[in-house]
Structures are given as C-alpha cells and as structure tokens.
Motif scaffolding. Structure first.
Motif, PDB file in Angstrom:
ATOM      1  N   UNK A 193       0.865  -1.182   0.000  1.00 23.01           N
ATOM      2  CA  UNK A 193       0.000   0.000   0.000  1.00 23.01           C
ATOM      3  C   UNK A 193       0.900   1.231   0.000  1.00 23.01           C
ATOM      4  N   UNK A 194       0.981   1.890  -1.139  1.00 22.63           N
ATOM      5  CA  UNK A 194       1.899   3.015  -1.288  1.00 22.63           C
ATOM      6  C   UNK A 194       1.450   4.235  -0.498  1.00 22.63           C
ATOM      7  N   UNK A 195       0.127   4.364  -0.265  1.00 18.22           N
ATOM      8  CA  UNK A 195      -0.357   5.546   0.429  1.00 18.22           C
ATOM      9  C   UNK A 195      -0.005   5.533   1.911  1.00 18.22           C
ATOM     10  N   UNK A 196       0.286   4.351   2.480  1.00 16.48           N
ATOM     11  CA  UNK A 196       0.607   4.262   3.895  1.00 16.48           C
ATOM     12  C   UNK A 196       2.096   4.427   4.170  1.00 16.48           C
ATOM     13  N   UNK A 197       2.943   4.443   3.145  1.00 18.09           N
ATOM     14  CA  UNK A 197       4.383   4.555   3.334  1.00 18.09           C
ATOM     15  C   UNK A 197       4.848   5.987   3.080  1.00 18.09           C
ATOM     16  N   UNK A 198       5.864   6.376   3.837  1.00 14.48           N
ATOM     17  CA  UNK A 198       6.483   7.691   3.638  1.00 14.48           C
ATOM     18  C   UNK A 198       7.650   7.507   2.675  1.00 14.48           C
ATOM     19  N   UNK A 199       7.335   7.554   1.391  1.00 18.69           N
ATOM     20  CA  UNK A 199       8.339   7.288   0.371  1.00 18.69           C
ATOM     21  C   UNK A 199       9.279   8.472   0.157  1.00 18.69           C
TER      22      UNK A 199
END
Length: 458
Positions: A193-199
């Motif tokens: 889930x890309x929205x939950x990670x601080x990329x």
C-alpha cells in the motif's frame, strides 16, 4: 548495519556499501578502485537480500507486505544500486537530473510500464522525485516486471549515459548481474500500500545480522515447528479458498436459475404471441380470400358494364336518357373497383409484413430455446464443480482435524514429559539430601573411629 534517513535533497548512504565522496575524488585512488568495491558490495548484498526475500516468500507461502523486513531491505538496496553513480550536476535549463526522469523513459520501450508510470504520477501522497522513483520500483515489483524494466535501461547505453557516470553500477557488468538476480523475484507475490508509506523520507537501514551466521549456529535444525505451522496455515488457506469458491459458485447458480426462470417466462410469452399472430394471419387470409372473391365479382361487373356500354352505344341515338344513366352507373362501378383494388393492395402488404413478423418471432423463439439449453448445461457443470468443492472442503476439514488431534497429543505428551521432569527433579533433590546426610554420618563415624583408635593406642 544502520544508516540515517535520506531523501532527494540529502542522500546519506551507509558507509560500508557506498563512499560518500564524489566520483572525481574517488578516481584519485591508485592502489585500489573504490568504485569497483562499491559495485561488488552492492551486488553481493543484493544477492543476499534477494535470496532472503525469496526464502521468506516460499517459507510462508503468502503475499509479502510492507511489514516484511527482507522486502524493506530489498527496496533500500535497490535504491542504493539505482542511485549509484547518478550525475548530480544541474543542467542549464532543465535543472537537476533525477532517477524519476530516467524511469519515466521505460514506457517508451515497454507499454506495460505506462500503467505504473501513470499511477505514480497521480499519487497525491508523494511529493518528491525520489519518492516517485521508489513508488515506481514497488509497483514494478508487484507487476513482476522489475527485471525486464531494468534490462531495458541496461541495454540502452545512450539513455543511461545522460544520467549516470561511466563508473556507475548500471553502466557496468555488475548491472547485467543485478538484472539476472532480480529475475528470481518474479515468483514473489507482493501486496504493498503506497499511500501508507512515507516514500519521500525512506529509512536507509540494512540489518546485516540476518545474513551473518555464527559457527555454532550452523547445522541446527529448528524448522519442525515452523513446517507444522506452515502446513496448518496452508490447510486453513485452502479451506478459506474453497469456502470462497463455494460462495461464488452458489451466487452464480442462483443468478443462472433466475436467468433461466426469466427466459422461461419470456419463452412462454413469445409462444403466446406466436399463437395470437397465427390466429391473426388466419383471419387475414380469410379476409384476403373474401376480398379476392369481391374483386372477381367487380371484374365480372366491369365486363358486364363494357357489354352494356357497347349496347348503349348501339342504341345511343334512340334513348339519350338511358345513356346518361348507364354512364353514371359505369363511373360508380369504376370508383368502387379502384377502391377495392386499393384495399386489396393494402391487404397484400399487411400479409407480407405478418409473414415476416412470424419468421422473426420463430427465429427469436429458437434462439431463446438454445440459450436455455446452454444455461442448463452450465448449471449442471456448476453443480458438479460445487460437489467437487464440497468434497475437497470435507477432505481439508478432515486433514485439519487430524493435524489438530496430533497437536493435542503432542501437547499432552509435552505436559506428561514436564511432569516426569518435575518428578525427576524432586527425586534428585531428595537424593542430594540423603547423600548429604550420609556424608555427615560418614564424617561422624570417621571421627568416632579416630577417637576409638586413639583410645586403643593410649
């Protein structure tokens, strides 16, 4: 090995893998090439991390998510490898070169990359170019085409020469080796889930303790409990999958039954319409026959009128009044004849239209009957599949109960062994007490013997 957080503006890499100095400063070494050491370090740690990720996926047999430690370390190492040797100089009009600008060019060579590139562009939670590059790598891994995309970059030397230094990993033979290592990741299923990670601010931490083993740890085999847990989890997953398939098949069966009922009702209505139309066609044919008879009568009357006209012409000079009457009758007969011909033409057209409608209705009825037959066959197939699923579910439940019984028996054996060990400990304590008592008695006896011997000597 730990490192500080890094982003697109300040990149602090772990010192053991990558030197923090610029490429120009690193080229000044004469004895050993530090850039070659960096490439070897990155490829070696990448091999270890990729092996750990594949082993983790095969051991648990499930999708890997963002909480998986080897997978997180894989993304850190890939970020290091892709940024190795990246040119940091700014261009006059276009600004600083970013890895994200290079990755956007992949869709020009492979249309499958256009979907993930568009998805990354639409992400609202990622603000920096470095974060978008990390999101692109994650989506490519979930797409199982990361090795293919990296091979495209490695093969296009002119493209990567604009973004990388000549000593970079991607431009060297180690880039080809890294591409071959990434092929093994095609068997790994990831759910990220890309929205939950601080990329934008990813932690660049690599824990090397996962890949270093002590001598006393080699040869240990503590995987029995893990294997049993894996078997139980596999059976549970199979059971859940079969139950979900059963629910889907039941829903499909109800939908097909509803469609069959609606088609049956529609077929009945079509048959009723067909019977009504046949009756209408019969009445129209009867009316057509009657109209044909009327037309014949009118033709006969017309012939008679011609004969009468000829007779009137013979006696025209004799009786002008009768001539006028006959002409009036003749005009009336002509008008009636034209009206009858119009009605006959309309009836013929209606008859042709009704015949065409009948043919269309019969064709539609046949098609609906074929559809009903095919749906019934599909229903029978789904029922057989449902029966097979029920049998598989029963077998899985039986296997699960058997394994749970084995686990209960093992737990009972463990409790019994614990009780036996406790009894042995108690016996050991009692034996030690008796041994200490016997020691004291032995010391007393020895002292008495010594006293008695001294007395005897005196």
């Amino acid at each position: 090995h730990g490192g500080e957080s890094f982003d697109s503006s300040a990149e602090a890499w772990p010192d053991l893998l990558v030197d923090r100095r610029s490429m120009g400063e690193r080229r000044l070494w004469t004895n050993r090439d530090p850039v070659a050491l960096e490439r070897n370090n990155l490829v070696s740690i990448s091999q270890l991390v990729i092996k750990s990720v594949v082993d983790s996926s095969l051991r648990f047999g499930r999708q890997l998510d963002s909480d998986n430690t080897p997978l997180h370390q894989l993304f850190v190492v890939l970020d290091l490898a892709l940024r190795h040797g990246l040119k940091t100089s700014r261009r006059l009009l276009l600004g600083k070169r970013e890895l994200w600008d290079l990755l956007q060019n992949v869709e020009k060579f492979d249309h499958a990359a256009s979907d993930i590139t568009a998805t990354v562009r639409d992400l609202t939670t990622v603000k920096t170019a470095a974060g978008r590059a990390r999101a692109w790598v994650r989506l490519a891994l979930m797409q199982k085409k990361l090795a293919d995309y990296l091979k495209i970059l490695v093969d296009n030397k002119d493209l990567i020469a604009e973004f990388y230094e000549p000593e970079a990993l991607i431009c060297s033979e180690e880039g080809v080796l890294l591409t071959g290592l990434l092929v093994s990741l095609n068997i790994v299923d990831c759910n990220l889930c890309l929205k939950e990670e601080d990329l934008d601010n990813q932690e660049g931490v690599i824990d090397l303790s996962y890949y270093l083993r002590r001598k006393e740890d080699i040869g240990r085999d503590d995987n029995n409990e893990v294997v049993e847990e894996k078997d139980i989890n596999t059976v549970i997953d199979q059971k859940n999958y079969i139950e979900e398939m059963n629910r889907n098949l039941a829903a499909n069966v109800t939908n097909l039954q509803a469609r069959i009922e609606s088609l049956t009702n529609t077929n009945a209505l079509m048959r009723e319409d067909l019977a009504i139309n046949k009756k209408k066609i019969g009445t129209l044919q009867h009316e057509n026959n009657s109209l044909n008879m009327e037309v014949e009568k009118q033709l006969n009357m017309a012939n008679l009128s011609r004969v009468m006209k000829s007779e009137v012409e013979k006696y025209n000079d004799l009786d002008p009044k009768k001539e006028n009457e006959i002409e009036d009758k003749l005009s009336d007969e002509k008008i009636a004849k034209s009206e009858l011909e119009k009605e006959l033409h309309l009836e013929i057209q209606m008859k042709a239209e009704m015949e065409m409608a009948m043919k269309l209705l019969e064709k539609d009825v046949h098609e609906k009957q074929d559809t009903i037959i095919s749906l019934r066959s599909q229903l029978e197939d789904i029922k057989s599949i449902n029966l097979e699923m029920y049998t598989k579910l029963a077998e899985c439940e039986k296997s699960l109960t058997y394994k749970s019984d084995i686990i209960q028996k093992l737990e009972m054996k463990t409790v019994a062994m614990a009780d036996t060990l406790q009894q042995l400990d108690q016996k050991f304590v009692d034996t030690e007490k008796s041994f200490s008592g016997s020691k004291t008695q032995n010391a007393d006896l020895r002292s008495r013997v010594v006293e008695s011997e001294s007395k005897i000597v005196e």
